[in-house]
Design a protein around this motif. Structure first.
Motif, short mmCIF file in Angstrom:
data_model
loop_
_atom_site.label_atom_id
_atom_site.label_comp_id
_atom_site.label_asym_id
_atom_site.label_seq_id
_atom_site.Cartn_x
_atom_site.Cartn_y
_atom_site.Cartn_z
N ARG A 137 0.78 -1.24 0.00
CA ARG A 137 0.00 0.00 0.00
C ARG A 137 0.81 1.28 0.00
O ARG A 137 0.23 2.36 -0.07
CB ARG A 137 -0.91 0.02 1.23
CG ARG A 137 -1.97 -1.05 1.18
CD ARG A 137 -2.98 -0.84 2.25
NE ARG A 137 -4.10 -1.76 2.08
CZ ARG A 137 -5.04 -1.90 2.96
NH1 ARG A 137 -5.03 -1.18 4.06
NH2 ARG A 137 -6.01 -2.74 2.74
N ASP A 170 2.50 2.85 -2.12
CA ASP A 170 2.36 3.73 -3.28
C ASP A 170 0.93 4.24 -3.45
O ASP A 170 0.63 4.95 -4.39
CB ASP A 170 2.82 3.03 -4.56
CG ASP A 170 1.97 1.82 -4.91
OD1 ASP A 170 1.23 1.32 -4.04
OD2 ASP A 170 2.05 1.38 -6.07
N GLY A 171 0.05 3.90 -2.52
CA GLY A 171 -1.33 4.37 -2.56
C GLY A 171 -1.68 5.06 -1.26
O GLY A 171 -0.82 5.41 -0.46
N CYS A 172 -2.95 5.26 -1.05
CA CYS A 172 -3.42 5.91 0.18
C CYS A 172 -3.16 4.99 1.37
O CYS A 172 -3.50 3.80 1.34
CB CYS A 172 -4.92 6.20 0.07
SG CYS A 172 -5.59 7.00 1.55
N LEU A 230 -2.48 12.19 -2.59
CA LEU A 230 -2.61 11.34 -3.77
C LEU A 230 -4.06 11.30 -4.23
O LEU A 230 -4.98 11.44 -3.42
CB LEU A 230 -2.13 9.92 -3.45
CG LEU A 230 -0.71 9.76 -2.92
CD1 LEU A 230 -0.44 8.30 -2.58
CD2 LEU A 230 0.30 10.26 -3.93
N LYS A 243 -5.75 8.79 -5.02
CA LYS A 243 -6.43 7.68 -4.36
C LYS A 243 -6.93 8.05 -2.98
O LYS A 243 -7.85 7.43 -2.46
CB LYS A 243 -5.49 6.47 -4.26
CG LYS A 243 -5.18 5.85 -5.60
CD LYS A 243 -4.25 4.67 -5.44
CE LYS A 243 -3.90 4.08 -6.79
NZ LYS A 243 -3.06 2.91 -6.68
N CYS A 244 -6.34 9.06 -2.36
CA CYS A 244 -6.77 9.47 -1.02
C CYS A 244 -8.22 9.93 -1.03
O CYS A 244 -8.97 9.71 -0.08
CB CYS A 244 -5.87 10.57 -0.46
SG CYS A 244 -4.17 10.03 -0.17
N TYR A 246 -10.20 6.60 -0.89
CA TYR A 246 -10.09 5.79 0.32
C TYR A 246 -10.28 6.59 1.61
O TYR A 246 -10.67 6.03 2.63
CB TYR A 246 -8.72 5.10 0.38
CG TYR A 246 -8.57 4.01 -0.65
CD1 TYR A 246 -9.18 2.78 -0.46
CD2 TYR A 246 -7.85 4.23 -1.81
CE1 TYR A 246 -9.05 1.78 -1.41
CE2 TYR A 246 -7.72 3.24 -2.77
CZ TYR A 246 -8.32 2.01 -2.56
OH TYR A 246 -8.20 1.02 -3.50
N SER A 303 -9.08 7.17 -10.81
CA SER A 303 -7.79 6.55 -10.51
C SER A 303 -6.74 6.97 -11.40
O SER A 303 -6.14 7.68 -11.80
CB SER A 303 -7.87 5.03 -10.56
OG SER A 303 -8.47 4.58 -11.74
#
Length: 167
Positions: free
Chosen positions: A114, A116-118, A126, A128-129, A132, A167
């Motif tokens: 995770r 590289d993501g939220c 980001l 993605k934040c 999520y 995304s």
């Protein structure tokens, strides 16, 4: 069939250092903290049971995994003093250490998967934040990276159809 190993083989501190890769001063440090035990010969020199190699190896690896000396000492306290621990002795430690190791492994996997993501930390930096953790809703669960700490959003922030476009 029992094998008679005779008298236990004793090692000088330098021999123990050579075999474990630890410095003599590190072995003395661990001895002073009660993690390993030395016997003294008639000349007052330290001598260690060969089985101390395994204890020191356990200490080395456990420290590399982030366990404190207190946690390591607690585990080693279950081992017998004055004789080489048996496979059953080490199995007992393995069972008691397993839950802690499993938790660490799970945390490392979450971090790897995770990062590289939220992660639910509230930075909202980001794309993605917004999916999520909109408006840092996860912050209500407490401080820190909530998704890496194992929390999951209680409800999807936006519909799956909207998520595809963001995304």
């Amino acid at each position: 069939m029992e094998v008679d190993l005779g008298e236990p083989q004793m090692l000088a501190i330098g021999q123990l250092a050579d075999r474990t890769g630890l410095s003599v001063s590190a072995i003395r440090f661990y001895e002073a903290r009660g993690l390993v035990t030395a016997l003294r010969n008639r000349g007052g020199q330290r001598r260690f049971l060969r089985s101390e190699i395994r204890r020191l190896s356990f200490i080395l690896i456990a420290q590399q995994l982030g366990f404190t000396l207190g946690q390591i000492r607690e585990q080693l306290a279950a081992l017998p003093q004055g004789r080489a621990p048996t496979q059953q002795d080490w199995a007992r430690i393995s069972r008691s250490f397993r839950n802690s190791l499993d938790e660490r492994i799970d945390g490392l996997v979450r971090l790897r998967d995770r990062l590289d993501g939220c992660i639910g930390c509230g930075c909202l930096s980001l794309r993605k934040c917004a999916l999520y953790n909109p408006d840092d809703r996860l912050g209500r669960l407490g401080p820190g990276p909530r998704l890496l700490l194992g929390d999951a959003p209680s409800e999807p922030a936006i519909s799956p159809a909207a998520a595809i476009g963001s995304s």
